[in-house]
Design an enzyme around this catalytic site. Sequence first.
Site, PDB file in Angstrom:
ATOM      1  N   ARG A  36       0.824  -1.216   0.000  1.00  0.00           N
ATOM      2  CA  ARG A  36       0.000   0.000   0.000  1.00  0.00           C
ATOM      3  C   ARG A  36       0.856   1.263   0.000  1.00  0.00           C
ATOM      4  O   ARG A  36       0.440   2.287  -0.551  1.00  0.00           O
ATOM      5  CB  ARG A  36      -0.936   0.004   1.198  1.00  0.00           C
ATOM      6  N   LYS A 198     -17.003 -10.828   6.919  1.00  0.00           N
ATOM      7  CA  LYS A 198     -17.755  -9.613   7.260  1.00  0.00           C
ATOM      8  C   LYS A 198     -19.210  -9.754   6.824  1.00  0.00           C
ATOM      9  O   LYS A 198     -19.661  -9.138   5.858  1.00  0.00           O
ATOM     10  CB  LYS A 198     -17.135  -8.398   6.580  1.00  0.00           C
ATOM     11  N   GLY A 355      -8.032  -7.018   0.569  1.00  0.00           N
ATOM     12  CA  GLY A 355      -6.714  -7.472   0.995  1.00  0.00           C
ATOM     13  C   GLY A 355      -6.537  -8.975   1.004  1.00  0.00           C
ATOM     14  O   GLY A 355      -5.517  -9.488   0.547  1.00  0.00           O
ATOM     15  N   GLY A 378     -13.993  -2.970   0.108  1.00  0.00           N
ATOM     16  CA  GLY A 378     -15.313  -2.371   0.329  1.00  0.00           C
ATOM     17  C   GLY A 378     -15.644  -1.328  -0.727  1.00  0.00           C
ATOM     18  O   GLY A 378     -16.768  -1.269  -1.239  1.00  0.00           O
TER      19      GLY A 378
HETATM   20  P1  AMP Z   1     -13.309 -10.318   4.973  1.00  0.00           P
HETATM   21  O1  AMP Z   1     -12.524  -9.258   5.650  1.00  0.00           O
HETATM   22  O2  AMP Z   1     -14.772 -10.214   5.130  1.00  0.00           O
HETATM   23  O3  AMP Z   1     -12.890 -10.528   3.532  1.00  0.00           O
HETATM   24  O4  AMP Z   1     -12.951 -11.664   5.746  1.00  0.00           O
HETATM   25  C1  AMP Z   1     -11.685 -12.241   5.662  1.00  0.00           C
HETATM   26  C2  AMP Z   1     -11.570 -13.265   6.757  1.00  0.00           C
HETATM   27  O5  AMP Z   1     -12.607 -14.214   6.645  1.00  0.00           O
HETATM   28  C3  AMP Z   1     -10.287 -14.043   6.722  1.00  0.00           C
HETATM   29  O6  AMP Z   1      -9.505 -13.659   7.821  1.00  0.00           O
HETATM   30  C4  AMP Z   1     -10.738 -15.488   6.828  1.00  0.00           C
HETATM   31  O7  AMP Z   1      -9.996 -16.239   7.767  1.00  0.00           O
HETATM   32  C5  AMP Z   1     -12.172 -15.362   7.303  1.00  0.00           C
HETATM   33  N1  AMP Z   1     -12.990 -16.515   6.959  1.00  0.00           N
HETATM   34  C6  AMP Z   1     -13.172 -17.070   5.756  1.00  0.00           C
HETATM   35  N2  AMP Z   1     -13.957 -18.158   5.836  1.00  0.00           N
HETATM   36  C7  AMP Z   1     -14.296 -18.304   7.136  1.00  0.00           C
HETATM   37  C8  AMP Z   1     -15.083 -19.253   7.866  1.00  0.00           C
HETATM   38  N3  AMP Z   1     -15.658 -20.276   7.254  1.00  0.00           N
HETATM   39  N4  AMP Z   1     -15.207 -19.079   9.200  1.00  0.00           N
HETATM   40  C9  AMP Z   1     -14.608 -18.029   9.813  1.00  0.00           C
HETATM   41  N5  AMP Z   1     -13.850 -17.113   9.185  1.00  0.00           N
HETATM   42  C10 AMP Z   1     -13.696 -17.250   7.854  1.00  0.00           C
END
Ligand code: AMP
Length: 408
Positions: A36, A198, A355, A378
Amino acid sequence: MKKTLRDVDLNERKVLMRVDFNVPLSRDGDVADDTRIRATLPSIQYAADNGAAVVLMSHLGRPKGKRNRSLSLKVVAYRLAELISNPVKFVDDCVGPEVDEKIRSLAPGEVLLLENVRFYEGETANDPAFAQKLASHGDIYVNDAFGTAHRAHASTAGAPALFDIKVAGFLMEKELRVLGGLLAEVRRPFVAVLGGAKVSSKIGLIKNLLNRVDRIIIGGGMAYTFFKAAGLEIGQSLLDENFLPLCRELLEISSRGKEKQIFLPVDSVVVREVSVSSELKVVSTGDIPEDWIGVDIADKSVDIFRREILRAKTIFWNGPMGVFEIPPFASGTKQIARALVEATEKGATSVVGGGDSVAALNQLHLADKVTHLSTGGGASLELLEGKKLPGVEVLDDVNVSQPVNDKR
Ligand code: AMP
């Protein structure tokens, strides 16, 4: 079209530039990945080389309005100093008399990085008094932080509104050009692949996305709230109960048309605890045992998702398919990354935002094999939804009847 750095006379001016230095930190507090910082170097270098004194501001992490030494941008100032030849200074606040004094004595060609703007509650609240203080730091405002352009914060919306001259940096310009171009003339089928954890921020936008894309593939932690909504057992998997009614509605919308619009995993890798040494098995959706947790999509889901990705002419991917930071649970994410590359090689346009998806591609050394890597997860999703980004809207438009000072 927005004006950019190229369109303004920077000589002897004080430039206040919002950058995205929200970098990952290592355990010992050092910059773990400087992508970044590097991404915004062209804008910083250009402004400094053209005679501006450059004041940089950014957030780092989520200090929630309080000073937090472990989220200081000082380490970023050190790294920035290694990357550019201009003098780089740091001040351990972002407003106040010490900051004012340092800015007053900042010479053309010098760069000053301010401390984390999120150490003040006024930043995320877009407090007018705080925005006014930030705005007093320069006479030209530049936004090069595409990753936070969807937030109406003081440094991205309140402060720039107070400037006569407010333009986009080069990174912002490139993101808007590529993503804007892609969305203006979408080649179909258009498939969005969503994953990650998220739930609250992503499930909310699926309804809008359904109007823009042909199909949505959902993996990662988000999928389990959908399963629960369909009345299935999800064990201890990630769940956001607030979104159950919306998920039910989305599933209903998806099954209404001639072709299904939302694709969910048909199987999962499940574990007793989310750790590298945990016992692991593959189960079909609906068969997750009570005490187990879904951590990745399994092979049958990969096959279905891959088929849909290869049918697409445009693909947008945001969010991992599983807890990919832990190697045994990274397989689904990696295979989806490979499918994306395969589709791109066959002529599809692929955009990866956020990311974690970008990190997954980097791990596989596939980052240069997709059409566009976006620095904003986002922000790119909101553009895709058709929303206006507050951090972009506030910037000056190119006045087509009045040619701008084109220095190219
Ligand atoms: P985001 O910031 O929404 O893109 O989420 C990314 C995070 O989602 C990563 O740190 C992953 O470890 C987590 N993640 C992906 N799949 C799962 C799952 N089945 N259960 C819990 N966390 C997850």
